[in-house]
Design a protein around this motif. Sequence first.
Motif, PDB file in Angstrom:
ATOM      1  N   PRO A 189       0.817  -1.236   0.000  1.00 47.89           N
ATOM      2  CA  PRO A 189       0.000   0.000   0.000  1.00 47.89           C
ATOM      3  C   PRO A 189       0.839   1.270   0.000  1.00 47.89           C
ATOM      4  CG  PRO A 189       0.058  -0.953   2.209  1.00 47.89           C
ATOM      5  CD  PRO A 189       0.779  -1.916   1.312  1.00 47.89           C
ATOM      6  N   CYS A 190       1.131   1.774  -1.213  1.00 44.66           N
ATOM      7  CA  CYS A 190       1.952   2.984  -1.335  1.00 44.66           C
ATOM      8  C   CYS A 190       1.522   3.767  -2.570  1.00 44.66           C
ATOM      9  CB  CYS A 190       3.425   2.604  -1.446  1.00 44.66           C
ATOM     10  SG  CYS A 190       3.861   1.834  -3.035  1.00 44.66           S
ATOM     11  N   PRO A 191       1.943   5.038  -2.683  1.00 46.04           N
ATOM     12  CA  PRO A 191       1.657   5.797  -3.906  1.00 46.04           C
ATOM     13  C   PRO A 191       2.441   5.236  -5.088  1.00 46.04           C
ATOM     14  CG  PRO A 191       2.324   7.238  -2.080  1.00 46.04           C
ATOM     15  CD  PRO A 191       2.638   5.842  -1.664  1.00 46.04           C
ATOM     16  N   GLN A 192       1.964   5.510  -6.280  1.00 49.67           N
ATOM     17  CA  GLN A 192       2.661   5.093  -7.495  1.00 49.67           C
ATOM     18  C   GLN A 192       3.734   6.117  -7.847  1.00 49.67           C
ATOM     19  OE1 GLN A 192       0.221   4.996 -11.015  1.00 49.67           O
ATOM     20  NE2 GLN A 192       1.875   4.261 -12.329  1.00 49.67           N
ATOM     21  N   LEU A 193       4.954   5.671  -8.038  1.00 49.36           N
ATOM     22  CA  LEU A 193       6.042   6.541  -8.476  1.00 49.36           C
ATOM     23  C   LEU A 193       5.944   6.728  -9.987  1.00 49.36           C
ATOM     24  CD1 LEU A 193       8.724   8.013  -7.686  1.00 49.36           C
ATOM     25  CD2 LEU A 193       9.895   5.882  -8.314  1.00 49.36           C
ATOM     26  N   LEU A 194       5.778   7.967 -10.428  1.00 48.23           N
ATOM     27  CA  LEU A 194       5.648   8.253 -11.851  1.00 48.23           C
ATOM     28  C   LEU A 194       6.980   8.592 -12.494  1.00 48.23           C
ATOM     29  CD1 LEU A 194       2.418  10.461 -11.813  1.00 48.23           C
ATOM     30  CD2 LEU A 194       2.602   8.003 -12.251  1.00 48.23           C
ATOM     31  N   ALA A 195       7.823   9.336 -11.770  1.00 46.87           N
ATOM     32  CA  ALA A 195       9.115   9.755 -12.316  1.00 46.87           C
ATOM     33  C   ALA A 195       9.989  10.218 -11.155  1.00 46.87           C
ATOM     34  CB  ALA A 195       8.937  10.887 -13.334  1.00 46.87           C
ATOM     35  N   ALA A 196      11.291  10.277 -11.398  1.00 46.31           N
ATOM     36  CA  ALA A 196      12.231  10.715 -10.361  1.00 46.31           C
ATOM     37  C   ALA A 196      13.442  11.336 -11.026  1.00 46.31           C
ATOM     38  CB  ALA A 196      12.635   9.541  -9.472  1.00 46.31           C
TER      39      ALA A 196
END
Length: 261
Positions: A59-66
């Motif tokens: 259960p975590c946010p989705q990483l879109l870019a870094a």
Amino acid sequence: MDGIDGRVPASAREITTGQANRVWSVEGPTPYVLKHYGDPSRAANEVAALRLLTSHHAPCPQLLAASSGSSTPPWTAQAALHASPAHFERFLANLAEPLAAVHRIPGTHFGRLAGARQHHSWTDYLHDRLRIYAAAAPSLRAVARLLHQEVDASDNAIQPVLLHHDLQPGHLLRQPAGPPLLIDWELAIFGDHRSDLARLAVRLDLDDPTPVLALVSRPDATAEGRLHLYWRIHLLADAALSTDRAIREGAARRLLGSSIA
């Protein structure tokens, strides 16, 4: 992701100004949360944690870019969430399931996932942290020495698991549909899951950490003793390193009033 480069769009709305980070909500075809970090190692650690969590469907946010390693400031873009903080009165009950899912994720070392020294044993990690705290707070070196001794006297044959390590009510979000989510993973480490509970007890400002053991489905005979040890270590961390004077003083007062002093 196309169009996300770490720069703050003119239409972005700043939603948090932390001590080291700044966070914006960005609208558009793909709404996202943009986070700028004051510490590159924390940015690297959060990226590593989110990727690991996603691979385990946790259960975590989705990483879109870094950002790449050379970006200044380092940044992440995470999917916008249609969620709100969990009600404080139900916080522990709502936290149990997502935290159990996180604590099932194994590790191969102790300490941060990325951007910092990794350790071969939990004991080494704890001793390293205690040395950092003692150096930052010379007036508490005697307390640190006693904690070193207690760490050595403990059975630290721990299998590392993923810890959030900054649990507090604002980091647990409820979605209208779907499971609760945990946000803010920059301090995540691999270690003993009871250290996560002890950090939570500090964040909840408890005089006794025992109530957070309710999050453990089957605590063993060592659980309460370890919880109290880790609770004192986390109090020392706040007393030594917090940038908030009230937090430093409150943690030192609670630490010196505990059974170790």
